[in-house]
Structure formats: structure tokens, C-alpha cells
Scaffold this motif. Structure first.
Motif, mmCIF file in Angstrom:
data_model
loop_
_atom_site.group_PDB
_atom_site.id
_atom_site.type_symbol
_atom_site.label_atom_id
_atom_site.label_comp_id
_atom_site.label_asym_id
_atom_site.label_seq_id
_atom_site.Cartn_x
_atom_site.Cartn_y
_atom_site.Cartn_z
ATOM 1 N N PRO A 237 -49.857 8.873 21.109
ATOM 2 C CA PRO A 237 -49.353 9.749 20.008
ATOM 3 C C PRO A 237 -47.721 10.003 20.268
ATOM 4 C CG PRO A 237 -50.536 11.099 21.497
ATOM 5 C CD PRO A 237 -50.669 9.761 22.027
ATOM 6 N N ASP A 238 -47.308 10.125 21.648
ATOM 7 C CA ASP A 238 -45.970 10.516 21.858
ATOM 8 C C ASP A 238 -45.634 9.785 23.147
ATOM 9 O OD1 ASP A 238 -43.276 11.466 22.011
ATOM 10 O OD2 ASP A 238 -43.924 13.559 22.163
ATOM 11 N N ALA A 239 -45.482 8.452 23.395
ATOM 12 C CA ALA A 239 -45.238 7.904 24.433
ATOM 13 C C ALA A 239 -43.740 8.154 25.077
ATOM 14 C CB ALA A 239 -45.161 6.547 24.322
ATOM 15 N N PHE A 240 -42.859 8.129 24.119
ATOM 16 C CA PHE A 240 -41.393 8.342 24.083
ATOM 17 C C PHE A 240 -40.629 8.739 23.167
ATOM 18 C CE2 PHE A 240 -42.357 3.739 23.641
ATOM 19 C CZ PHE A 240 -41.624 3.508 22.383
ATOM 20 N N ARG A 241 -41.200 9.348 22.343
ATOM 21 C CA ARG A 241 -40.466 9.802 20.899
ATOM 22 C C ARG A 241 -39.698 11.001 21.251
ATOM 23 N NH1 ARG A 241 -44.408 10.900 18.080
ATOM 24 N NH2 ARG A 241 -44.354 13.313 18.545
ATOM 25 N N THR A 242 -40.443 12.015 21.927
ATOM 26 C CA THR A 242 -39.442 13.360 22.322
ATOM 27 C C THR A 242 -38.712 13.344 23.475
ATOM 28 O OG1 THR A 242 -41.706 14.551 21.537
ATOM 29 C CG2 THR A 242 -39.957 15.710 22.912
ATOM 30 N N LEU A 243 -38.919 12.355 24.059
ATOM 31 C CA LEU A 243 -37.795 12.032 25.420
ATOM 32 C C LEU A 243 -36.851 11.342 24.743
ATOM 33 C CD1 LEU A 243 -37.183 11.636 28.174
ATOM 34 C CD2 LEU A 243 -38.514 9.222 28.211
ATOM 35 N N PHE A 244 -36.783 10.456 23.843
ATOM 36 C CA PHE A 244 -35.738 9.772 23.290
ATOM 37 C C PHE A 244 -34.860 10.864 22.408
ATOM 38 C CE2 PHE A 244 -36.926 5.201 22.937
ATOM 39 C CZ PHE A 244 -37.029 5.017 24.205
ATOM 40 N N TRP A 245 -35.550 11.863 21.768
ATOM 41 C CA TRP A 245 -34.890 12.920 21.051
ATOM 42 C C TRP A 245 -34.234 13.885 21.971
ATOM 43 C CZ3 TRP A 245 -38.119 16.761 17.628
ATOM 44 C CH2 TRP A 245 -37.164 17.519 16.698
ATOM 45 N N ARG A 246 -34.474 13.815 23.186
ATOM 46 C CA ARG A 246 -33.863 14.790 24.084
ATOM 47 C C ARG A 246 -32.591 14.068 24.596
ATOM 48 N NH1 ARG A 246 -34.579 15.606 29.632
ATOM 49 N NH2 ARG A 246 -36.671 14.215 29.504
ATOM 50 N N ILE A 247 -32.946 12.840 24.982
ATOM 51 C CA ILE A 247 -31.959 11.826 25.613
ATOM 52 C C ILE A 247 -30.743 11.827 24.314
ATOM 53 C CG2 ILE A 247 -30.922 9.405 26.110
ATOM 54 C CD1 ILE A 247 -33.978 9.164 27.154
ATOM 55 N N GLY A 248 -30.963 11.633 23.355
ATOM 56 C CA GLY A 248 -29.865 11.729 22.205
ATOM 57 C C GLY A 248 -29.211 12.952 22.168
ATOM 58 N N PHE A 249 -29.962 14.194 22.397
ATOM 59 C CA PHE A 249 -29.243 15.651 22.209
ATOM 60 C C PHE A 249 -28.387 15.502 23.473
ATOM 61 C CE2 PHE A 249 -29.235 20.058 23.223
ATOM 62 C CZ PHE A 249 -28.592 20.554 22.253
ATOM 63 N N ALA B 255 -30.552 5.896 14.608
ATOM 64 C CA ALA B 255 -30.981 6.351 15.859
ATOM 65 C C ALA B 255 -30.244 5.628 16.827
ATOM 66 C CB ALA B 255 -32.517 5.984 15.929
ATOM 67 N N TRP B 256 -29.897 6.439 18.048
ATOM 68 C CA TRP B 256 -29.127 5.939 19.034
ATOM 69 C C TRP B 256 -29.473 4.749 19.742
ATOM 70 C CZ3 TRP B 256 -30.863 5.498 24.102
ATOM 71 C CH2 TRP B 256 -32.043 6.341 24.229
ATOM 72 N N TYR B 257 -30.828 4.469 20.020
ATOM 73 C CA TYR B 257 -31.434 3.408 20.791
ATOM 74 C C TYR B 257 -31.286 1.986 19.931
ATOM 75 C CZ TYR B 257 -35.818 3.973 17.789
ATOM 76 O OH TYR B 257 -36.608 4.210 16.991
ATOM 77 N N ILE B 258 -30.881 2.198 18.779
ATOM 78 C CA ILE B 258 -30.642 1.047 17.945
ATOM 79 C C ILE B 258 -29.129 0.847 17.701
ATOM 80 C CG2 ILE B 258 -30.507 0.070 15.396
ATOM 81 C CD1 ILE B 258 -33.536 1.635 15.240
ATOM 82 N N ARG B 259 -28.422 1.997 17.652
ATOM 83 C CA ARG B 259 -26.725 1.979 17.663
ATOM 84 C C ARG B 259 -26.166 1.630 18.923
ATOM 85 N NH1 ARG B 259 -24.103 7.054 15.702
ATOM 86 N NH2 ARG B 259 -25.815 7.935 16.737
ATOM 87 N N TYR B 260 -26.732 1.953 20.082
ATOM 88 C CA TYR B 260 -26.178 1.707 21.275
ATOM 89 C C TYR B 260 -27.147 0.757 22.129
ATOM 90 C CZ TYR B 260 -23.343 5.545 19.710
ATOM 91 O OH TYR B 260 -22.423 6.295 18.977
ATOM 92 N N GLY B 261 -26.813 0.330 23.441
ATOM 93 C CA GLY B 261 -27.812 -0.120 24.221
ATOM 94 C C GLY B 261 -28.491 0.834 24.959
ATOM 95 N N CYS B 262 -29.639 0.342 25.664
ATOM 96 C CA CYS B 262 -30.384 0.962 26.715
ATOM 97 C C CYS B 262 -29.827 1.526 28.038
ATOM 98 C CB CYS B 262 -31.657 0.290 26.648
ATOM 99 S SG CYS B 262 -32.601 -0.070 25.349
ATOM 100 N N GLY B 263 -28.490 1.392 28.098
ATOM 101 C CA GLY B 263 -27.767 2.195 29.340
ATOM 102 C C GLY B 263 -28.026 3.273 29.221
#
Length: 255
Positions: free
Chosen positions: A39-51, A148-156
Motif C-alpha cells: 500500500p505504501d512502499a515508498f510513496r510517503t518516503l519520496f514525498w518527504r525526500i522531495g520536501f 515529480a522530482w524522481y522523474i525530473r531529476y536523477g536518483c542521486g
């Protein structure tokens, strides 16, 4: 010659058959990738990383709204549970549609009209999925995010959070979704092309109907009644009757 909406033949059969192969090749990975994210493998984590990198809104906005007794903000679609559940649902629907198409094609009842409807519906469903995965986030006016940042930028950006592999998985999921969208767009275009008026196909359709509904007389085949030959009978004479009577009276001989 009349235009048929329902029972129209396909202009070409091979693209119809072989078009299901790339469709199956995309559905299987999507079932796995979307299922892993539920249900939420990394969605909230990516949201926090972007913020934390000032690339999107704050995932704690709901907690702040509760704490300050403010109206609950609208969660961006890209970070919502709705999108995750939606992606799982359309992958299952896509597999079911593919199986139904295979059965209908084998039974020769999958007409271009059905292909057009199915293709356009699946195109719309996957367009929503692509928009959601790459969707905008304008919940925080300080950090507007058109993509979304993971599409605009690399995974670094995700490496310090030990989320590099998850980022690659998210990018791969987005790529496969775009691939499936292109497959359904191509299938829709092929079905619409088959729905366009075509004199040869319409004449072929009319001739098939004539063969089905007209008898041999309409085809110019003359059917003649042949007289039945009389059954030959053995001539009956008094000698024949006496011979049969004598044969019944003779005793049975043992050899």
C-alpha cells in the motif's frame, strides 16, 4: 453495399493477433511493479525526500491542519493512496481485458467496434495513471512542482535515504506505464482505421450475408427432381410357389 457498424471485418488480421504480444509483455511487469508498491512502499518516503530538498510540498501538512484546527488540505494525486490503488486496479483490469480479447478473437466475435471501445477506454485509464505518476504538486506555494522530482531529476537525491533502488523502480514503473499507453493508443488507431468505410470490405460483407440467407436457387444452381427407379421384383409363377412349398416339407439333412 451498406456500411456495417458491428459485424465489420478487420482490414488486417496479423496486427490484431501480434498486437497482443507487446500488450502481454507490458501487463506482466506492471502487475508486479504496482503490486510491490501497495500500500505504501515508498510513496510517503519520496514525498518527504522531495520536501527536504525543497522540490514539493510537506507530507506533514495533514498533521499541521489537525493541530491548528484548519481545513484538511487536498493531498496531491501523485502522493495519494488513491493513485496507488488505482494503478493496481487498472493492471488487473488490463489483464482481464487481454484474456477476454484473446477468447473473443478465437471465437471470431472481436469486431473493430469492440476494439475501438476497449482501446479508447484503456487509453483513458492509462493516461490518468501516467498523469498521476508524473503529476504536479502545487499544495505548497513555496515549492511548486510541475513534475515529480524522481522523474525530473536523477536518483542521486534518494541515495542518502537508502532509496536509490526504490527510485529506479519508480522510474521503471513510469516507463512501463508510458509504454502501455503507447500500445493502447496504437491499438485504438488500428481499430478506428478498421472502422473507416471501405468498399471492398463492405462488398465482402454483403456477399457473405447473401450466402448465409439465400438458398441454392438464388445462387443459380438448378435442382432437378430425379425419378426414383422402381424396385425390381422377382416374377411370381405357379412353379415358384410349388418349389417353395416342397422346400418347406423336405427334412433337414445333417452333413
Amino acid at each position: 453495399m451498406a456500411y456495417r457498424i458491428l459485424r465489420r471485418p478487420w482490414r488486417a488480421k496479423k496486427p490484431l493477433y501480434w498486437g497482443m504480444v507487446p500488450e502481454l509483455a507490458g501487463i506482466i511487469p506492471l502487475l508486479v511493479l504496482f503490486g510491490v508498491q501497495q500500500p505504501d512502499a515508498f510513496r510517503t518516503l519520496f514525498w518527504r525526500i522531495g520536501f527536504e530538498n525543497k522540490l514539493n510540498s510537506n507530507p506533514n501538512m495533514i498533521l499541521y491542519a489537525y493541530a491548528n484546527h484548519q481545513p484538511l488540505p487536498t493531498i496531491p494525486f501523485v502522493w495519494s493512496q488513491t493513485l496507488t490503488s488505482y494503478n493496481v486496479a487498472i493492471s488487473i483490469v488490463a489483464l482481464f481485458i487481454l484474456l477476454a480479447k484473446m477468447i473473443a478473437t478465437i471465437m471470431q466475435v472481436f469486431y473493430p467496434l469492440f476494439g475501438t471501445i476497449v482501446g479508447l477506454c484503456m487509453t483513458a485509464l492509462f493516461t490518468v495513471s501516467v498523469y498521476g505518476q508524473a503529476g504536479p504538486d502545487y499544495a505548497d506555494s513555496r515549492y511548486p512542482s510541475p513534475v515529480a522530482w524522481y522523474i525530473r531529476y536523477g536518483c542521486g537525491i534518494a541515495e542518502p535515504y537508502n532509496a536509490g533502488k526504490s527510485c529506479m523502480m519508480a522510474k521503471g514503473t513510469f516507463a512501463v506505464t508510458v509504454y502501455m499507453l503507447s500500445v493502447f493508443v496504437a491499438q485504438s488507431a488500428f481499430a478506428i482505421w478498421a472502422m473507416l468505410p471501405n468498399k471492398e470490405l463492405d462488398m465482402m460483407e454483403d456477399s457473405d450475408d447473401d450466402d448465409d440467407y439465400h438458398g441454392p436457387k438464388d445462387k443459380g444452381v438448378a435442382v432437378e427432381m430425379q425419378p426414383t427407379p422402381p424396385n425390381p421384383q422377382v416374377p411370381f409363377t405357379p412353379r415358384t410357389q410349388a418349389f417353395h412349398a416342397l422346400e418347406r416339407k423336405l427334412p433337414f439333412r445333417h452333413s
